[in-house]
Design a protein around this motif. Structure first.
Motif, PDB file in Angstrom:
ATOM      1  N   PRO A 221       0.823  -1.215   0.000  1.00  0.00           N
ATOM      2  CA  PRO A 221       0.000   0.000   0.000  1.00  0.00           C
ATOM      3  C   PRO A 221       0.856   1.264   0.000  1.00  0.00           C
ATOM      4  N   VAL A 222       0.296   2.322  -0.531  1.00  0.00           N
ATOM      5  CA  VAL A 222       1.049   3.585  -0.605  1.00  0.00           C
ATOM      6  C   VAL A 222       1.116   4.242   0.770  1.00  0.00           C
ATOM      7  N   ARG A 223       2.185   4.946   0.988  1.00  0.00           N
ATOM      8  CA  ARG A 223       2.409   5.637   2.255  1.00  0.00           C
ATOM      9  C   ARG A 223       1.892   7.068   2.157  1.00  0.00           C
TER      10      ARG A 223
ATOM     11  N   ARG B 264      18.352  10.445   1.489  1.00  0.00           N
ATOM     12  CA  ARG B 264      17.950   9.223   0.785  1.00  0.00           C
ATOM     13  C   ARG B 264      16.434   9.136   0.843  1.00  0.00           C
ATOM     14  N   ASP B 265      15.836   9.787  -0.113  1.00  0.00           N
ATOM     15  CA  ASP B 265      14.390   9.955  -0.109  1.00  0.00           C
ATOM     16  C   ASP B 265      13.976  10.232  -1.554  1.00  0.00           C
ATOM     17  N   ILE B 266      12.717  10.535  -1.745  1.00  0.00           N
ATOM     18  CA  ILE B 266      12.269  10.889  -3.084  1.00  0.00           C
ATOM     19  C   ILE B 266      12.909  12.199  -3.544  1.00  0.00           C
ATOM     20  N   TRP B 267      12.969  12.367  -4.864  1.00  0.00           N
ATOM     21  CA  TRP B 267      13.390  13.630  -5.478  1.00  0.00           C
ATOM     22  C   TRP B 267      14.822  14.028  -5.120  1.00  0.00           C
ATOM     23  N   GLN B 268      15.693  13.061  -5.054  1.00  0.00           N
ATOM     24  CA  GLN B 268      17.086  13.340  -4.734  1.00  0.00           C
ATOM     25  C   GLN B 268      17.716  14.224  -5.805  1.00  0.00           C
ATOM     26  N   ASN B 269      18.419  15.269  -5.366  1.00  0.00           N
ATOM     27  CA  ASN B 269      19.099  16.251  -6.225  1.00  0.00           C
ATOM     28  C   ASN B 269      18.149  17.214  -6.934  1.00  0.00           C
ATOM     29  N   LEU B 270      16.892  17.169  -6.568  1.00  0.00           N
ATOM     30  CA  LEU B 270      15.966  18.184  -7.056  1.00  0.00           C
ATOM     31  C   LEU B 270      15.779  19.249  -5.971  1.00  0.00           C
TER      32      LEU B 270
ATOM     33  N   LEU C  22       2.419   9.604  -6.067  1.00  0.00           N
ATOM     34  CA  LEU C  22       3.497   8.806  -6.628  1.00  0.00           C
ATOM     35  C   LEU C  22       3.032   7.352  -6.615  1.00  0.00           C
ATOM     36  N   SER C  23       3.797   6.472  -7.207  1.00  0.00           N
ATOM     37  CA  SER C  23       3.364   5.087  -7.244  1.00  0.00           C
ATOM     38  C   SER C  23       3.399   4.461  -5.856  1.00  0.00           C
ATOM     39  N   HIS C  24       4.215   4.998  -4.975  1.00  0.00           N
ATOM     40  CA  HIS C  24       4.397   4.390  -3.670  1.00  0.00           C
ATOM     41  C   HIS C  24       4.125   5.342  -2.519  1.00  0.00           C
ATOM     42  N   GLN C  25       3.832   6.600  -2.795  1.00  0.00           N
ATOM     43  CA  GLN C  25       3.542   7.576  -1.749  1.00  0.00           C
ATOM     44  C   GLN C  25       2.441   8.528  -2.215  1.00  0.00           C
TER      45      GLN C  25
END
Length: 362
Positions: free
Chosen positions: A235-237, A260-266, A310-313
């Motif tokens: 399930p999505v978080r 270490r998470d989504i959107w790294q370097n953005l 997102l697909s997972h969040q």
DNA sequence: AAGGCGGGGGA
DNA sequence: TCCCCAGCCTT
């Protein structure tokens, strides 16, 4: 026993049938007009977990911006990420850059030309190595992507869960046998994927006009909608983001995401994540220096709420615009930097942030 | 072996 | 809503 359903017969005829089908049904796509390994590699990375319709405009822009691998190697990573903005899975862009530099600096600009060598490059896995090796160099090595899992699972009636290691081995071995029967490995690999994308679709496959109808175990047993078998995803978080958008003299404060998470370097704004949604600035528990900054700045009365799936969040974001007087600038938390709106436009940003900027300042 | 990583489109 | 998309990397 119906001889037509014999798996050995099907293995023998599948490749030539698909190659013939492909000859009449293939789409005209830009990366099919080149054998330049750089452009084929670029297209394959763009298309990882990405539909053709979504990836095509990105491919055109990348080829225009970086016509050769040396051009891409020369680019700075931030520009490359900005061009990638909106495609998702941003590690692909970082790996793209890393491999472009490796090829330029350590291979004299000549792309690796075998499956095994390609596999060593960052961002090139089994699928992409097989794709580049066959399309650019004619190597007889089978691609196994989502289309291939679906087509082979249905034709051969394979009901193993495709997320398991044993199933992956089963499909890889079968695909390797099948390509041995192909007239041309590159054509066959393109054909089986195109067949999956156009004819043997995930939902409502066009079985009535299918050239493999008589050989397809799924069709014969009415299991098209049940194959391939794939374990359900976790399930999505739910996550709740409260953004403080500091503004001063028309500039905005942004920071690069390095965790270490989504959107790294953005890039995004000062972020306070909470376990539950916090819709007002007053209810937001902020660390000491920042809370003082908010107290003394002038915050707009309204809150902008945007969601990003997102697909997972599943992210609910609350944006608070806060004007800072010059005297408070030196209290800005470390990591945040000021950017003019033109500079902000050039930074790579998540779609969520782009949407906010378009709504608030567009 | 399992989980993380984007975003969009179709049913 | 849910699933899937020319997957790969890390742990």
């Amino acid at each position: 026993m119906n001889w037509q359903s014999d798996a050995n017969v099907t293995e023998t005829i599948l490749a030539p049938v698909l190659e013939g089908w492909y000859d009449h049904h293939k789409r005209d796509l830009p990366w099919r007009h080149t054998r330049d390994p750089y452009r084929i590699w670029l297209s394959e990375v763009i298309l990882q977990q990405t539909r053709v319709a979504q990836g095509k405009p990105y491919y055109e822009r990348f080829v225009a911006a970086y016509p050769t691998v040396a051009d891409m190697a020369r680019a700075d990573e931030q520009s490359l990420l900005r061009l990638w903005q909106g495609l998702g899975y941003y590690s692909r862009a970082r790996n793209l850059h890393q491999t472009a530099r490796y090829v330029t600096e350590h291979c004299a600009g000549k792309f690796p030309d075998t499956y095994q060598e390609l596999l060593k490059m960052k961002g090139i896995g089994a699928y992409t190595a097989a794709a580049v090796a066959s399309f650019a160099f004619g190597e007889r090595v089978a691609v196994v992507d989502g289309n291939v899992y679906r087509v082979l699972a249905r034709i051969f009636g394979i009901d193993q869960d495709i997320t398991t290691t044993t199933a992956k081995k089963t499909f890889a071995a079968l695909a390797a046998r099948l390509i041995e029967r192909a007239n041309d490995p590159a054509t066959y690999n393109q054909a089986v994927m195109e067949f999956g994308a156009i004819q043997c679709t995930p939902v409502s496959p066009d079985c009535l006009l299918c050239p493999l109808q008589q050989y397809c175990v799924a069709y014969q047993t009415g299991r098209q909608s049940r194959l391939p078998v794939k374990a359900k995803k976790s399930p999505v978080r739910d996550r709740y983001y409260s953004y403080l958008v500091f503004r001063n003299n028309g500039r905005l404060a942004l920071r690069e995401r390095t965790a270490r998470d989504i959107w790294q370097n953005l890039f995004d704004f000062y972020l306070q994540e909470t376990d539950e949604p916090v819709t007002t600035l007053r209810d937001l528990a902020l660390p000491d220096p920042v809370s003082g900054l908010v107290q003394q700045g002038v915050s707009t009365a309204y809150v902008v709420e945007l969601s990003q799936l997102l697909s997972h969040q599943r992210i609910r974001a609350f944006f608070h615009l806060i004007d800072l007087p010059d005297r408070l600038l030196e209290q800005l938390p470390t990591g945040l930097n000021w950017y003019t709106m033109d500079q902000v436009n050039e930074l790579p940003k998540p779609v969520l942030i782009s949407n906010y900027l378009a709504r608030e300042f567009g």
